[in-house]
Design an enzyme around this catalytic site. Structure first.
Site, PDB file in Angstrom:
ATOM      1  N   ASP A 167      -1.965 -14.654   2.048  1.00  0.00           N
ATOM      2  CA  ASP A 167      -1.138 -15.826   1.796  1.00  0.00           C
ATOM      3  C   ASP A 167      -1.462 -16.904   2.818  1.00  0.00           C
ATOM      4  OD1 ASP A 167       0.107 -14.947   4.182  1.00  0.00           O
ATOM      5  OD2 ASP A 167       1.419 -13.633   3.012  1.00  0.00           O
ATOM      6  N   HIS A 513      -7.071  -9.147  -2.431  1.00  0.00           N
ATOM      7  CA  HIS A 513      -5.819  -9.899  -2.600  1.00  0.00           C
ATOM      8  C   HIS A 513      -5.796 -11.029  -1.572  1.00  0.00           C
ATOM      9  CE1 HIS A 513      -1.479 -10.253  -3.680  1.00  0.00           C
ATOM     10  NE2 HIS A 513      -1.377 -10.695  -2.427  1.00  0.00           N
ATOM     11  N   ASP A 561      -9.346  -1.117  -6.980  1.00  0.00           N
ATOM     12  CA  ASP A 561      -9.824  -2.452  -6.615  1.00  0.00           C
ATOM     13  C   ASP A 561      -9.207  -3.475  -7.567  1.00  0.00           C
ATOM     14  OD1 ASP A 561     -11.160  -4.569  -5.537  1.00  0.00           O
ATOM     15  OD2 ASP A 561     -13.160  -3.976  -6.221  1.00  0.00           O
ATOM     16  N   GLU A 570      -5.162  -5.916   0.156  1.00  0.00           N
ATOM     17  CA  GLU A 570      -4.850  -7.057   1.024  1.00  0.00           C
ATOM     18  C   GLU A 570      -5.253  -6.773   2.474  1.00  0.00           C
ATOM     19  OE1 GLU A 570      -1.381 -10.382   1.691  1.00  0.00           O
ATOM     20  OE2 GLU A 570      -0.742  -8.339   1.241  1.00  0.00           O
TER      21      GLU A 570
END
Length: 618
Positions: A167, A513, A561, A570
């Site tokens: 993020d 991710h 995956d 992540e």
């Protein structure tokens, strides 16, 4: 007087003639002496000495060199030989310079050094702020350029730092832990970083973080009443809204508000940030002004943490959802140790070795997570760090008892890592389950590998061949083998035959991710929901986030995956920092640790005896 003539006639010897002959003889002698007293030249000597057959011979010629006379012929031959030798040497050198050189190629880098270079690149991909043209991540650009300035309640420049994971949130708690870990690894293994050509790189990474931390509080003051804990928002429980978890956009394209969270009672965060600045001050000790600035900031933060008690994630804050701190006592021990090493002030050592604080931190009661080193629990890291003090400086009373306890507990934790003990389970592929089968195991594994490796190096530097687990003695090679086995699993020696370090090996995760890696840099600015199509796409990421260690497999060695499953794919700052530390400790030739740099600010443990008194005079 008459004599007889042998030819028949009379022989008469006259007295007058006799006298004349005597005079003539004397005159001839005088003439001979005069002739002999004059030096004959070379020609005259040759006439006198030449025999009957020497008249036609050629006369030898000589050369007077000042200190010696030599034959001209020998002189010319010698001179010619020297000139010929010089020409030959010059010709050989000319040939050597003109022919192509085939230098022996340097030996190939070992696997750990290659992985180290890639793992450091992850931090380049996570930078926030004006990253410039030399960041070496082509798909990243400037971002977060209004952080702090766009929040009317704060109005301070918070540009910089690192995004935590996939993020765009800046969580200061795990970020500070990551910077502390990187600094620790540089202090111990700067020679290995330099051999890998990465010393300047890792120091730049650390400075990018510490420069940001100095913005998160009034670093020029001696006393503060608040620090910044977080920039950005991730809580989606209150319904859909544009924030860093609900939206899927590149950090460069963020247009929604990014709130700033401050805390007024956050001992854990303050002590961890103090540890980060203190450890970095040792890394940058040769830059005196900057190092002193870091030390001053660390003192201010640690003082704030001691005076304003509390957990930064208390009260249901946004941080509690993602990085909840369970206690601040372990940060007091951890931060106190780093403050002592950075300043040499024994008051910090006294605090770090206070039995009551160690008890609150969990040093004497064990538990299922005892010995698990992480961004939340630093106790075992602090114990290993303080065992170093006992091994090399042995401060004695009043610290010896608690330091011996920390040393013994560190040894017990090392025992718990070994496969012959059952403190932690292992997968069939050999991965130790430090988080007891819960998701995202690799960050804990990397941390344990580093602790095992650095502890074995401490023992070796102290001329200690191993340690005891009960009645059994194990050599330091057993610890190193544990560390190598776990890191090798991460790098691809696992049932999946997959490297969990992106960009390393032939097979690694392709659906990480990560917002920036999953959205192409194609000039299109996607809005909050517009990027969802890239989040949900089955195609591999258009951008490879080199060096990212993903969360890892499950307890059965399985791995999916899939971009939307962050428990597998992540990466995080804290996880990569532990991996970097473990990799550099195992990389290259076995040079061991730097024994002295960490003690550069520590005064002598025992006072220097005074000089002897002057001799007594009656």
């Amino acid at each position: 007087m008459f004599g007889r003539d042998p030819w028949g006639g009379a022989l008469e010897i006259s007295n007058a003639d006799s006298a004349t002959d005597d005079d003539r003889s004397r005159n001839l002698q005088d003439i001979d002496r005069a002739a002999l007293s004059r030096q004959l030249d070379e020609t005259q000597q040759s006439w006198l000495l030449a025999g009957p057959g020497d008249a036609g011979k050629k006369k030898k010629k000589y050369v007077d060199l000042g200190c010696v006379v030599v034959s001209r012929k020998i002189f010319l031959w010698t001179l010619g030989a020297l000139l010929g030798a010089g020409l030959l040497v010059g010709l050989v050198m000319l040939i050597i310079k003109t022919i192509p050189h085939h230098h022996k190629p340097p030996p190939p880098l070992d696997d750990y050094t290659q992985a180290l270079r890639k793992a450091l690149m992850f931090f380049n991909a996570q930078k926030s702020g004006p990253i410039g043209k030399h960041n070496n991540v082509s798909w990243r650009g400037n971002s977060g350029m209004k952080d702090g300035l766009s929040d009317d309640s704060v109005r301070k420049n918070l540009v910089g730092g690192y995004y935590d994971a996939g993020d765009a949130i800046k969580f200061n708690f795990p970020m500070a832990y990551a910077m502390t870990m990187l600094s620790w690894s540089v202090i111990e293994y700067s020679a290995k970083y330099e051999a890998a050509g990465e010393l300047g790189h890792v120091k730049d990474i650390i400075k990018w973080g510490t420069d940001y931390f100095l913005k998160t509080f009034n670093s020029s003051a001696d006393t503060i009443d608040r620090i910044v804990a977080q920039v950005g928002q991730g809580d989606t429980s209150k319904g859909p809204g544009p924030n860093d978890h609900y939206c899927w956009v590149r950090p460069e394209d963020i247009a929604y508000p990014r709130p700033v969270y401050e805390c007024h009672s956050c001992s854990d965060l303050a002590a961890e940030m103090a540890a980060a600045l203190a450890a970095a001050s040792i890394v940058f000790k040769d830059s005196k002004t900057y190092s002193e600035k870091l030390v001053h900031g660390a003192k201010t933060l640690f003082k704030f943490g001691r005076n304003q008690r509390g957990r930064y994630s208390a009260g249901g804050s946004d941080a509690a959802i993602f990085y909840n701190s369970t206690s601040y006592w372990d940060e007091f021990v951890w931060g106190g140790a780093w403050m002592y090493y950075a300043t040499g002030n024994v008051s910090y050592l006294t605090l770090a070795t206070t039995p009551g604080i160690a008890k609150h931190a969990g040093a004497f009661w064990g538990g299922p997570d005892y010995g698990v080193f992480s961004w939340d629990n630093k106790l075992i890291g602090a114990q290993v760090l303080l065992s170093r003090l006992r091994l090399f400086l042995s401060p004695g009373y009043p610290y010896e008892e608690i330091l011996r306890t920390f040393h013994n507990q560190s040894s017990l934790v090392m025992c718990s890592y070994l496969p012959m003990y059952t403190s932690f389970n292992r997968t069939r592929g050999g991965l130790i389950q430090l988080n007891h089968g819960r998701p995202q195991p690799l960050q804990y594994v990397a941390n344990a590998a580093f602790l095992a490796s650095v502890f074995s190096d401490y023992l070796e530097a102290a001329d200690t061949p191993g340690w005891y687990c009960g009645p059994n003695f194990y050599s330091i090679d057993v610890l190193r083998n544990f560390a190598k086995r776990q890191i090798d699993y991460i790098l691809g020696n696992n049932p999946q035959k997959m490297s969990y370090l992106v960009g390393y090996g032939k097979r690694y995760p392709k659906h990480v991710h990560h917002r920036g890696a999953s959205i192409p840099k194609n000039g299109v600015r996607y809005n909050c929901k517009g990027g969802w199509k890239w989040r949900d796409s089955k195609k591999p990421n258009p951008n490879t986030i080199v060096g990212a260690m993903v969360a890892g497999p499950d307890r059965h060695d399985g791995f999916r995956d899939v971009r939307t499953n962050y428990n597998y794919t992540e990466p995080t700052l804290a996880g990569n920092a532990g991996l970097v530390a473990a990799l550099v400790s195992l990389s290259g030739v076995k040079t061991g640790i730097d024994k002295n740099t960490i003690f550069s600010a520590v005064p002598p443990m025992f006072p220097v005896p005074p000089p002897p008194p002057p001799a007594w005079k009656p």
